[in-house]
Design a protein around this motif. Sequence first.
Motif, PDB file in Angstrom:
ATOM      1  N   ASN A  56       0.968  -1.252   0.022  1.00 52.16           N
ATOM      2  CA  ASN A  56       0.064  -0.126   0.075  1.00 52.16           C
ATOM      3  C   ASN A  56       0.985   1.241   0.001  1.00 52.16           C
ATOM      4  O   ASN A  56       0.680   2.211  -0.876  1.00 52.16           O
ATOM      5  N   ASN A  98      -9.745   2.973  -2.320  1.00 51.84           N
ATOM      6  CA  ASN A  98      -8.578   2.345  -1.466  1.00 51.84           C
ATOM      7  C   ASN A  98      -7.227   2.772  -1.985  1.00 51.84           C
ATOM      8  O   ASN A  98      -6.457   3.448  -1.179  1.00 51.84           O
ATOM      9  N   MET A 102      -4.169   5.426  -0.226  1.00 55.97           N
ATOM     10  CA  MET A 102      -2.894   4.896  -0.133  1.00 55.97           C
ATOM     11  C   MET A 102      -1.972   6.079  -0.693  1.00 55.97           C
ATOM     12  O   MET A 102      -1.050   6.478   0.125  1.00 55.97           O
ATOM     13  N   TRP A 158      -4.534  -1.727   8.286  1.00 54.51           N
ATOM     14  CA  TRP A 158      -4.642  -0.669   7.281  1.00 54.51           C
ATOM     15  C   TRP A 158      -5.828   0.262   7.679  1.00 54.51           C
ATOM     16  O   TRP A 158      -5.969   1.360   7.597  1.00 54.51           O
TER      17      TRP A 158
END
Length: 206
Positions: A56, A98, A102, A158
């Motif tokens: 990530n 997502n 990141m 995360w």
Amino acid sequence: MMNKNKSNQEQTYITQSHDVILDKEYIHWVDELGSRYERARTRAVVKVNGEKLLWNWQTGRDLVMRKAEEKWGAGVVEQLSLDLQSRYPGEKGFGADNLWAMKRWYLFYAEKLEQPVQELLNIDNQSNERLNQLGNVIHEANVVEGVPFPELFAYVPWGHHVEIIKRCKSIEEAAFYLCRTIDQGWSRTVLQRYMKATYIISREDQ
């Protein structure tokens, strides 16, 4: 109708074998093996989590360092999402939202960081019991450009990272919540509760 004898057999657990002396030393050994297994299992989970977080971080760093939107257009993140989902069907984490997270995650620290994250977090791997048990599980080498992946990030899930950068205004504030998550094993629900309470208190002080 279920066979009663079969059902009883399935529920039978062997607690003692024949021809064995179950003394204190043996019991201590079994406990030690159990503890070792628990640590190994935890390290395995952290290792997998850490490798995903490393990916990530590197993806966010690539989006920034490659100036992806300037080079390939404003829709490049959405296109990258489609390409990754097509290449790895059934895998999670490749949604456009997502991927944007990141990039924000990387930028949050890269733009504000003036000292190594390890120093900022003020956590000593040798003296911190939790980190000492887990051991070093992630190491990123040979980073030519950008900020290297802070190894301590591997110990925080995360979802926690996303919440922290969403709500925190400074590196110091983020570091506080990272520390508490690592030290005390906070779940995301607990983290959110503390962050919400802190936000309410700060608003009342204004």
